[in-house]
Design an enzyme around this catalytic site. Structure first.
Site, PDB file in Angstrom:
ATOM      1  N   ARG A  64       1.719  10.385  17.210  1.00  0.00           N
ATOM      2  CA  ARG A  64       1.844   9.583  15.997  1.00  0.00           C
ATOM      3  C   ARG A  64       1.271   8.199  16.241  1.00  0.00           C
ATOM      4  NH1 ARG A  64       4.956   6.202  17.981  1.00  0.00           N
ATOM      5  NH2 ARG A  64       4.881   4.918  16.117  1.00  0.00           N
ATOM      6  N   ALA A  66      -1.177   5.158  14.000  1.00  0.00           N
ATOM      7  CA  ALA A  66      -2.516   5.212  13.404  1.00  0.00           C
ATOM      8  C   ALA A  66      -3.659   5.308  14.420  1.00  0.00           C
ATOM      9  CB  ALA A  66      -2.707   4.006  12.472  1.00  0.00           C
ATOM     10  N   ARG A  98      -1.545  14.355   8.096  1.00  0.00           N
ATOM     11  CA  ARG A  98      -0.752  13.189   7.692  1.00  0.00           C
ATOM     12  C   ARG A  98      -1.624  12.355   6.757  1.00  0.00           C
ATOM     13  NH1 ARG A  98       3.068   9.994  11.408  1.00  0.00           N
ATOM     14  NH2 ARG A  98       4.126   9.928   9.392  1.00  0.00           N
ATOM     15  N   ASP A 253      -0.748   1.794   8.886  1.00  0.00           N
ATOM     16  CA  ASP A 253      -1.338   3.136   8.872  1.00  0.00           C
ATOM     17  C   ASP A 253      -2.543   3.214   7.945  1.00  0.00           C
ATOM     18  OD1 ASP A 253       0.535   5.392  10.305  1.00  0.00           O
ATOM     19  OD2 ASP A 253       1.667   3.626   9.709  1.00  0.00           O
ATOM     20  N   ASN A 263       2.626   0.785   5.758  1.00  0.00           N
ATOM     21  CA  ASN A 263       3.227   0.904   7.087  1.00  0.00           C
ATOM     22  C   ASN A 263       4.567   1.605   6.939  1.00  0.00           C
ATOM     23  OD1 ASN A 263       3.050   0.250   9.983  1.00  0.00           O
ATOM     24  ND2 ASN A 263       4.837  -1.032   9.614  1.00  0.00           N
TER      25      ASN A 263
END
Length: 379
Positions: A64, A66, A98, A253, A263
């Site tokens: 996980r 970004a 995602r 993100d 975010n």
């Protein structure tokens, strides 16, 4: 108040296990990941032999953050190519894993473009797979370099805004080496302040979903010997009111063309609190997180997480089926569980990237920054 005070001694990397690495055992290439859902209790690795396994790891949040998602996406394309799978199909499934994190798409597209370019030049499948892997490795190295530059720019900005040191920084979610090829984004700035002797306290929001601040940021801070304190997300307001926060540092993100920042959920309330209490709210992210194709915050797709993450608690965090945990809400309770929220640009003091800081945050300033980054890449 339960505190962790700064410790002297060696400043260790938060984990002895690489967050992501490519390996080529005799049975074929694999992508090996540190399973972040198992932290801080244990450091366990996941081995992905194909893109579908990586998609599962991304969706479960085993991998996980970004920048790291971009790296993982690029390696996923290379893995599909090396294993002889349909590269376009693998790329599509990886990009959809995602939707909010734009870096994932950036990484996937870079590796896929390298693969296609090799084929267009007359290369065979093996050469095209090698080209995709080379692109992934370049992205991995670039992210490590960007992390170091962001830390430098961010610390310089903090010292400018808050002369004298003794910074008390509030951070949300996890933005350290667990999300990066280097030492991270927002956390890397706090770590630079710690190393320079200018960090007085790191306030760590526990952060939903999956308590990524409590499990991951506190884990990294402890391993680096930083002075930190964990707090519930809902306690941040009282911390501001007591005058205990000098700056807020978060990652991102996706950053829209107008400067809106997506975010981890809970970031937007922090921005509102920071504005009311006249505290700088600083976003730290690589240029690849800026998405010029997303015009504004309303255009950012916000991922919704399973409701059982709210209605149940589990002794162990890894992905599980609904009903496997202990219920904390009545049976049948519906839960609103967005993974992200969006902060408008007028609440952001500055966006710090590896190319420098943008303040005030405007569409024009972001566009100029991204254009400069593209020119530097092509020079």
């Amino acid at each position: 108040m339960a505190d962790h005070y700064a410790q002297t001694g060696e400043d260790n990397r938060p984990t002895g296990i690489p967050v992501i690495r490519w390996e080529e055992p005799p049975e074929g290439p694999v992508l090996v990941l540190l399973d972040q859902t198992r932290l801080p209790a244990e450091e366990v690795e996941l081995v992905c032999t194909d893109a579908s396994a990586l998609v599962g790891a991304i969706r479960s949040l085993a991998v996980r953050g970004a920048p790291l998602l971009g790296i993982a996406g690029a390696y996923g394309v290379a893995l599909a190519a090396a294993r002889g799978f349909d590269v376009d199909e693998a790329a599509a499934s990886l990009e959809a894993a995602r939707p909010t994190a734009v870096n994932l798409s950036v990484g996937v597209r870079r590796a896929r473009a390298a693969h296609r370019s090799a084929l267009a030049k007359g290369g065979d499948a093996r050469q095209a797979a090698a080209a995709a892997l080379a692109a992934a490795r370049v992205l991995h190295r670039e992210d490590a370099e960007a992390s170091a530059r962001m830390a430098g720019h961010g610390l310089a900005l903090l010292d400018e805004l808050l002369p004298g040191g003794g910074h008390r920084i509030l951070t949300h979610c996890n933005s350290g080496s667990l999300v990066s090829g280097g030492e991270g984004t927002a956390f890397a700035v706090a770590l630079a302040a710690h190393r320079a002797g200018r960090l007085r306290r790191l306030w760590v929001d526990e952060t939903r979903p999956l308590l990524q601040g409590a499990r991951l940021t506190a884990y990294e801070a402890a391993r680096h010997g930083m002075a930190y304190t964990l707090l519930t997300d809902s306690a941040a307001g009282s911390l501001f009111a007591a005058g205990e926060v000098d700056a807020v540092l978060i990652g991102a993100d996706r950053i829209a063309a107008d400067g809106s920042v997506a975010n981890k959920v809970g970031s937007y309330p922090l921005a509102v609190l920071a504005r009311y209490h006249h505290v700088p709210f600083i976003v730290v992210a690589p240029v690849t997180t800026v998405d010029p194709e997303t015009p504004d915050g309303a255009s950012i797709e916000v991922e919704q997480r399973p409701g059982y993450e709210v209605t149940e608690v589990a002794a162990q965090v890894p992905v599980r089926e609904a009903g496997a945990g202990v219920a904390v809400a009545p049976l049948g309770t519906q839960a609103y569980n967005p993974a992200f929220d969006v902060t408008p640009p007028e609440l952001v003091t500055a966006i710090v990237t590896e190319e420098g800081a943008v303040s005030p945050v405007t569409a024009q300033a972001l566009a100029e920054l991204c254009a400069g980054a593209r020119r530097a890449t092509h020079d």
